[in-house]
Scaffold this motif. Structure first.
Motif, PDB file in Angstrom:
ATOM      1  N   UNK A   1      -4.393   5.934  14.229  1.00 56.70           N
ATOM      2  CA  UNK A   1      -4.208   5.898  12.776  1.00 56.70           C
ATOM      3  C   UNK A   1      -4.110   7.306  12.212  1.00 56.70           C
ATOM      4  N   UNK A   2      -3.381   7.458  11.107  1.00 52.67           N
ATOM      5  CA  UNK A   2      -3.383   8.761  10.435  1.00 52.67           C
ATOM      6  C   UNK A   2      -4.730   8.974   9.739  1.00 52.67           C
ATOM      7  N   UNK A   3      -5.063  10.219   9.498  1.00 50.80           N
ATOM      8  CA  UNK A   3      -6.337  10.542   8.833  1.00 50.80           C
ATOM      9  C   UNK A   3      -6.379   9.997   7.409  1.00 50.80           C
ATOM     10  N   UNK A   4      -5.212   9.861   6.794  1.00 58.00           N
ATOM     11  CA  UNK A   4      -5.149   9.438   5.391  1.00 58.00           C
ATOM     12  C   UNK A   4      -4.585   8.022   5.234  1.00 58.00           C
ATOM     13  N   UNK A   5      -5.021   7.100   6.079  1.00 58.02           N
ATOM     14  CA  UNK A   5      -4.537   5.725   6.025  1.00 58.02           C
ATOM     15  C   UNK A   5      -4.730   5.147   4.625  1.00 58.02           C
ATOM     16  N   UNK A   6      -3.656   4.553   4.112  1.00 58.98           N
ATOM     17  CA  UNK A   6      -3.693   3.936   2.783  1.00 58.98           C
ATOM     18  C   UNK A   6      -3.127   2.531   2.866  1.00 58.98           C
ATOM     19  N   UNK A   7      -3.620   1.664   2.007  1.00 56.66           N
ATOM     20  CA  UNK A   7      -3.104   0.312   1.896  1.00 56.66           C
ATOM     21  C   UNK A   7      -1.807   0.368   1.083  1.00 56.66           C
ATOM     22  N   UNK A   8      -0.682  -0.097   1.622  1.00 56.16           N
ATOM     23  CA  UNK A   8       0.571  -0.050   0.854  1.00 56.16           C
ATOM     24  C   UNK A   8       0.474  -0.905  -0.409  1.00 56.16           C
ATOM     25  N   UNK A   9       0.916  -0.371  -1.531  1.00 55.76           N
ATOM     26  CA  UNK A   9       0.871  -1.100  -2.799  1.00 55.76           C
ATOM     27  C   UNK A   9       1.699  -2.378  -2.726  1.00 55.76           C
ATOM     28  N   UNK A  10       2.734  -2.379  -1.909  1.00 57.67           N
ATOM     29  CA  UNK A  10       3.632  -3.530  -1.832  1.00 57.67           C
ATOM     30  C   UNK A  10       3.272  -4.513  -0.710  1.00 57.67           C
ATOM     31  N   UNK A  11       2.117  -4.356  -0.084  1.00 56.00           N
ATOM     32  CA  UNK A  11       1.768  -5.199   1.051  1.00 56.00           C
ATOM     33  C   UNK A  11       1.807  -6.681   0.697  1.00 56.00           C
ATOM     34  N   UNK A  12       1.246  -7.058  -0.442  1.00 52.46           N
ATOM     35  CA  UNK A  12       1.185  -8.471  -0.833  1.00 52.46           C
ATOM     36  C   UNK A  12       2.573  -9.065  -1.084  1.00 52.46           C
ATOM     37  N   UNK A  13       3.569  -8.227  -1.313  1.00 51.95           N
ATOM     38  CA  UNK A  13       4.930  -8.710  -1.563  1.00 51.95           C
ATOM     39  C   UNK A  13       5.783  -8.777  -0.286  1.00 51.95           C
ATOM     40  N   UNK A  14       5.255  -8.329   0.832  1.00 46.87           N
ATOM     41  CA  UNK A  14       6.043  -8.364   2.065  1.00 46.87           C
ATOM     42  C   UNK A  14       6.360  -9.809   2.448  1.00 46.87           C
ATOM     43  N   UNK A  15       7.563 -10.009   2.908  1.00 48.45           N
ATOM     44  CA  UNK A  15       7.965 -11.325   3.387  1.00 48.45           C
ATOM     45  C   UNK A  15       7.378 -11.535   4.778  1.00 48.45           C
ATOM     46  N   UNK A  16       6.796 -12.708   5.000  1.00 44.27           N
ATOM     47  CA  UNK A  16       6.278 -13.055   6.319  1.00 44.27           C
ATOM     48  C   UNK A  16       6.937 -14.368   6.744  1.00 44.27           C
ATOM     49  N   UNK A  17       7.234 -14.486   8.024  1.00 43.57           N
ATOM     50  CA  UNK A  17       7.934 -15.679   8.489  1.00 43.57           C
ATOM     51  C   UNK A  17       7.031 -16.904   8.562  1.00 43.57           C
TER      52      UNK A  17
END
Length: 156
Positions: free
Chosen positions: A56-72
């Motif tokens: 992981x990078x030292x500055x891991x962040x939760x993407x703001x758009x994660x909840x909008x990602x399309x999942x199959x």
């Protein structure tokens, strides 16, 4: 000590740590999805399931758009949008995590390309309860090269 027992002990000692420390799925906390992203350092593309070592990078962040990602869609009844909406970062600060993927037959059903060291990817899944023990994540969704793969079951 019998010859058979010595042989079994020698085989166990030769196994990678991940193989000796396999976790049953009930060990993971399904109520707290975790987000990780980083660079793949090691790959074990084998059964009982494929595994990655993710740095992981030292500055891991939760993407703001994660909840909008399309999942199959998958055959298991998983509410992917709700799961992504409640995903958080881990509380532990480990920089290297073991990612447990799906069995190879399921990876093939989803047409997940074989992942190589150096690949950059992200994953949403579940850690051991209360994030105790090893830095291990059981993958629910894998995101590689802009494509999402659901790993709990086969494609719907």
């Amino acid at each position: 000590m019998s010859l058979q027992r010595r042989h079994l002990l020698a085989v166990a000692a030769a196994l990678p740590l991940a193989a000796r420390a396999h976790h049953g799925w009930s060990s993971f906390d399904p109520d707290r999805p975790i987000y990780l992203e980083g660079t793949v350092r090691k790959v074990r593309w084998q059964n009982p399931h494929a595994e990655l070592e993710l740095e992981l990078p030292a500055d891991l962040k939760l993407p703001a758009s994660l909840a909008q990602r399309a999942v199959p869609a998958q055959t298991s009844p998983v509410d992917g949008k709700a799961l992504l909406a409640k995903t958080v970062l881990p509380t532990r600060k480990d920089r290297t995590w073991e990612i447990e993927l799906a069995p190879l037959t399921r990876m093939q059903a989803w047409q997940v390309p074989e992942i190589k060291p150096g690949a950059v990817l992200s994953v949403v899944g579940f850690t051991l309860r209360e994030e105790k023990g090893d830095a291990v994540l059981r993958a629910e969704y894998l995101f590689v090269d802009g494509k999402a793969y659901a790993l709990r079951s086969g494609p719907a």
